[in-house]
Design a protein around this motif. Structure first.
Motif, mmCIF file in Angstrom:
data_model
loop_
_atom_site.group_PDB
_atom_site.id
_atom_site.type_symbol
_atom_site.label_atom_id
_atom_site.label_comp_id
_atom_site.label_asym_id
_atom_site.label_seq_id
_atom_site.Cartn_x
_atom_site.Cartn_y
_atom_site.Cartn_z
ATOM 1 N N THR A 1 1.523 -2.061 58.267
ATOM 2 C CA THR A 1 1.033 -1.192 59.645
ATOM 3 C C THR A 1 2.616 -0.189 59.972
ATOM 4 O OG1 THR A 1 -0.782 -2.379 60.414
ATOM 5 C CG2 THR A 1 0.124 -0.941 61.677
ATOM 6 N N TYR A 2 3.540 -0.973 59.954
ATOM 7 C CA TYR A 2 4.865 -0.484 60.488
ATOM 8 C C TYR A 2 5.310 0.421 59.482
ATOM 9 C CZ TYR A 2 5.702 -3.154 64.545
ATOM 10 O OH TYR A 2 5.835 -3.759 65.881
ATOM 11 N N LYS A 3 5.164 0.020 58.136
ATOM 12 C CA LYS A 3 5.616 0.941 56.932
ATOM 13 C C LYS A 3 4.604 2.315 56.958
ATOM 14 C CE LYS A 3 8.668 1.453 53.722
ATOM 15 N NZ LYS A 3 10.031 1.575 54.001
ATOM 16 N N GLY A 4 3.410 2.206 57.206
ATOM 17 C CA GLY A 4 2.640 3.336 57.467
ATOM 18 C C GLY A 4 2.982 4.176 58.359
ATOM 19 N N TYR A 5 3.321 3.659 59.452
ATOM 20 C CA TYR A 5 3.718 4.657 60.676
ATOM 21 C C TYR A 5 4.900 5.404 60.032
ATOM 22 C CZ TYR A 5 0.694 1.800 63.785
ATOM 23 O OH TYR A 5 -0.326 1.541 64.603
ATOM 24 N N ILE A 6 5.682 4.792 59.686
ATOM 25 C CA ILE A 6 7.243 5.259 59.029
ATOM 26 C C ILE A 6 7.060 6.559 58.458
ATOM 27 C CG2 ILE A 6 9.333 4.861 58.203
ATOM 28 C CD1 ILE A 6 9.344 2.329 59.696
ATOM 29 N N GLU A 7 6.228 6.318 57.121
ATOM 30 C CA GLU A 7 6.150 6.956 55.816
ATOM 31 C C GLU A 7 5.343 8.200 56.246
ATOM 32 O OE1 GLU A 7 8.154 6.714 53.339
ATOM 33 O OE2 GLU A 7 8.822 5.228 54.173
ATOM 34 N N ASN A 8 3.969 7.765 56.974
ATOM 35 C CA ASN A 8 2.914 8.922 57.129
ATOM 36 C C ASN A 8 3.079 9.672 58.381
ATOM 37 O OD1 ASN A 8 1.499 7.916 54.782
ATOM 38 N ND2 ASN A 8 0.648 6.174 55.879
ATOM 39 N N HIS A 9 3.762 9.185 59.294
ATOM 40 C CA HIS A 9 3.628 9.851 60.506
ATOM 41 C C HIS A 9 4.972 10.137 61.183
ATOM 42 C CE1 HIS A 9 -0.444 8.728 60.349
ATOM 43 N NE2 HIS A 9 -0.391 7.679 60.619
ATOM 44 N N ILE A 10 6.143 9.353 61.012
ATOM 45 C CA ILE A 10 7.475 9.561 61.504
ATOM 46 C C ILE A 10 8.372 10.430 60.638
ATOM 47 C CG2 ILE A 10 9.639 8.670 62.247
ATOM 48 C CD1 ILE A 10 7.591 6.068 63.114
ATOM 49 N N LYS A 11 8.300 9.916 59.416
ATOM 50 C CA LYS A 11 9.333 10.744 58.393
ATOM 51 C C LYS A 11 8.919 12.315 58.129
ATOM 52 C CE LYS A 11 11.624 7.267 55.772
ATOM 53 N NZ LYS A 11 11.535 6.564 54.310
ATOM 54 N N PRO A 12 7.603 12.318 57.982
ATOM 55 C CA PRO A 12 7.304 13.817 57.640
ATOM 56 C C PRO A 12 7.857 14.820 58.727
ATOM 57 C CG PRO A 12 5.329 12.326 57.023
ATOM 58 C CD PRO A 12 6.418 11.491 57.868
ATOM 59 N N TYR A 13 7.488 14.440 59.890
ATOM 60 C CA TYR A 13 7.804 15.326 60.963
ATOM 61 C C TYR A 13 9.089 15.307 61.598
ATOM 62 C CZ TYR A 13 2.839 15.694 60.962
ATOM 63 O OH TYR A 13 1.378 15.702 60.694
ATOM 64 N N ILE A 14 9.652 14.146 61.646
ATOM 65 C CA ILE A 14 10.940 14.025 62.542
ATOM 66 C C ILE A 14 12.233 13.375 61.668
ATOM 67 C CG2 ILE A 14 10.121 14.368 64.769
ATOM 68 C CD1 ILE A 14 10.703 11.359 64.960
ATOM 69 N N GLY A 15 11.702 13.012 60.167
ATOM 70 C CA GLY A 15 12.797 12.196 59.423
ATOM 71 C C GLY A 15 14.047 13.053 59.156
ATOM 72 N N SER A 16 13.885 14.340 58.980
ATOM 73 C CA SER A 16 15.258 15.063 58.764
ATOM 74 C C SER A 16 16.258 15.201 59.790
ATOM 75 C CB SER A 16 14.927 16.451 58.141
ATOM 76 O OG SER A 16 14.102 17.045 58.923
ATOM 77 N N ILE A 17 15.770 15.240 61.271
ATOM 78 C CA ILE A 17 16.614 15.115 62.322
ATOM 79 C C ILE A 17 17.665 14.188 62.217
ATOM 80 C CG2 ILE A 17 16.669 15.351 64.845
ATOM 81 C CD1 ILE A 17 13.710 16.155 64.745
ATOM 82 N N PRO A 18 18.985 14.619 62.541
ATOM 83 C CA PRO A 18 20.032 13.673 62.629
ATOM 84 C C PRO A 18 19.643 12.853 63.800
ATOM 85 C CG PRO A 18 20.904 15.913 62.383
ATOM 86 C CD PRO A 18 19.483 16.084 62.601
ATOM 87 N N LEU A 19 19.980 11.652 63.545
ATOM 88 C CA LEU A 19 19.692 10.209 64.493
ATOM 89 C C LEU A 19 20.229 10.811 65.839
ATOM 90 C CD1 LEU A 19 18.420 7.715 65.231
ATOM 91 C CD2 LEU A 19 20.950 6.639 64.361
ATOM 92 N N ASN A 20 21.407 11.012 65.907
ATOM 93 C CA ASN A 20 22.199 11.283 67.278
ATOM 94 C C ASN A 20 21.803 12.669 67.815
ATOM 95 O OD1 ASN A 20 23.491 12.980 65.444
ATOM 96 N ND2 ASN A 20 25.558 12.277 66.188
ATOM 97 N N GLN A 21 20.687 13.381 67.477
ATOM 98 C CA GLN A 21 20.425 14.653 67.792
ATOM 99 C C GLN A 21 18.947 14.684 68.179
ATOM 100 O OE1 GLN A 21 21.361 18.072 65.593
ATOM 101 N NE2 GLN A 21 23.443 17.276 65.044
ATOM 102 N N LEU A 22 18.083 13.595 67.969
ATOM 103 C CA LEU A 22 16.615 13.243 68.482
ATOM 104 C C LEU A 22 16.455 13.323 69.959
ATOM 105 C CD1 LEU A 22 13.883 12.816 67.289
ATOM 106 C CD2 LEU A 22 14.341 10.292 67.866
ATOM 107 N N THR A 23 15.501 14.231 70.307
ATOM 108 C CA THR A 23 15.345 14.253 71.789
ATOM 109 C C THR A 23 14.027 13.871 72.098
ATOM 110 O OG1 THR A 23 14.589 16.659 71.746
ATOM 111 C CG2 THR A 23 16.920 16.214 72.026
#
Length: 384
Positions: free
Chosen positions: A95-117
């Motif tokens: 479930t966690y892996k699905g959230y990361i691969e399907n919903h988090i990475k496609p939208y905000i995965g490329s944002i630098p970690l220290n710039q996420l707002t």
């Protein structure tokens, strides 16, 4: 030899373009050993002074060089492998892996970690609510957006990863702290009435799955707990089931897994009819599992749900979740005088108060019946 400037030290100068610049050290490049700088800009010296002071203060809490190594997507992978896999149940890994691969990475995965707002996350949650469902065959007829509960779960996953980033001095603040989350909708509990159970059991017998569903409704066991039940767990003489394990689908495989919580490890009493049904079931089985697959191994939790829906459909009954059989058990038990503490223990809840919250509507009805009974008793004692 030139003095090496300490981390956080800064200097101010006026640039050729007329703006003021403040520079401060953030450490040394691990590969070259050269000092690394960051800068702030302003229209006046006083403005830059304030910005520089704030930047230096922030740099004391953060390893800025290390922070620049990660995008949000990269950090989610690091957190999943090193934290989530250790802290959450194996059945939740997929479930966690699905959230990361399907919903988090496609939208905000490329944002630098220290710039996420927080605004980045707010936009993400809005997109997921409107159009976040992954396209699959089985989801064609379902709404395109994710449920509020799923979005809240995704926020919790991101929040945990960001808290770990804070502990590693990669970010100063957790951006999920400033987010407004959708209100989780209350899913109405559905139960089968005593009259509906008659039709249900008739069809279950016709379909050859009567024993399975009788034990489910007689004990209130969770689906995985019922599938994980083995003959060694049954005390036929005393009518006790020892609940030690569950069956789950993990990474595509149907396997045995630990139970949901420490309270889930429990003993559940069964009546004489249930004992006889299980004895008859044992005579038919050549497996360690009480309810095995055709090959003798554990049954897939998904196939049990499909089986339930087939039985309900053939019996002309409304479609309910497997978990609603558990609700049916609890509701019927409470309606027929079993106390909340006993029901709570049988369900494996952590407290009777938790059970009471779920089944407040049932106990309220029972209280009204008790009040009417007391009215009748007392009225007899009042002189006319």
């Amino acid at each position: 030899m030139a003095k090496r400037r300490a981390n956080g030290e800064g200097s101010i100068r006026k640039r050729a373009d007329g703006r003021w610049e403040g520079r401060y050290t953030v450490g040394y490049d691990p590969e070259t050993g050269k000092q690394k700088f960051k800068n702030v800009l302003g229209k006046s010296q006083s403005e830059v002074k304030e910005k520089l002071k704030a930047a230096i203060e922030e740099s004391k809490d953060i390893d800025l060089i290390k922070a620049e190594e990660y995008t949000v997507g990269q950090w989610m992978d690091v957190w999943f492998e090193n934290c989530a896999k250790l802290k959450v149940r194996p059945s939740s890994h997929q479930t966690y892996k699905g959230y990361i691969e399907n919903h988090i990475k496609p939208y905000i995965g490329s944002i630098p970690l220290n710039q996420l707002t927080s605004l980045d996350l707010q936009k993400l949650y809005k997109k997921l609510l409107n159009n976040g469902r992954v396209e699959r065959k089985e989801s064609k007829e379902q709404p395109k957006g994710l449920s509020a509960k799923t979005v809240r779960n995704i926020n919790q996953v991101i929040s945990s990863a960001m808290e770990f980033a804070k502990s590693q001095k990669l970010i100063r603040n957790n951006p999920t702290d400033g987010c407004s989350l959708p209100k989780a909708e209350h899913k109405e509990m559905q139960t089968l009435s005593a009259e509906q159970l008659s039709a249900f059991f008739t069809e279950a017998k016709e379909s050859g799955v009567y024993e399975f569903y009788y034990i489910a409704l007689a004990t209130g066991l969770r689906r995985g707990e019922l599938l994980g039940l083995k003959w060694q767990d049954i005390d036929f003489e005393n009518g006790i089931l020892h609940i030690h394990r569950q069956v789950s689908r993990i990474d595509g495989e149907v396997v045995e897994a630990p139970l949901k919580t420490k309270n889930s490890y429990r003993n559940v009493a069964i009546g004489a009819d249930a004992v006889e049904i299980l004895k008859a079931q044992k005579e038919k089985m050549q497996s360690d599992y009480v309810f095995p697959s055709p090959t003798g191994g554990p049954i897939s939790p998904d196939s049990v749900l499909h089986m339930l829906h087939r039985v309900l459909n053939r019996a002309g009954l409304p479609k309910v979740r497997f978990h609603d059989l558990r609700h049916t058990f609890a509701t019927l038990a409470l309606q027929n005088g079993v106390d909340v503490k006993t029901v709570s223990g049988m369900l494996g809840h952590y407290s009777a108060g938790f059970t009471l919250d779920i089944y407040a509507h049932v106990t309220t009805t029972a209280q009204k019946q008790a009040a009417n009974t007391m009215d009748s008793v007392l009225s007899l004692a009042v002189p006319s």
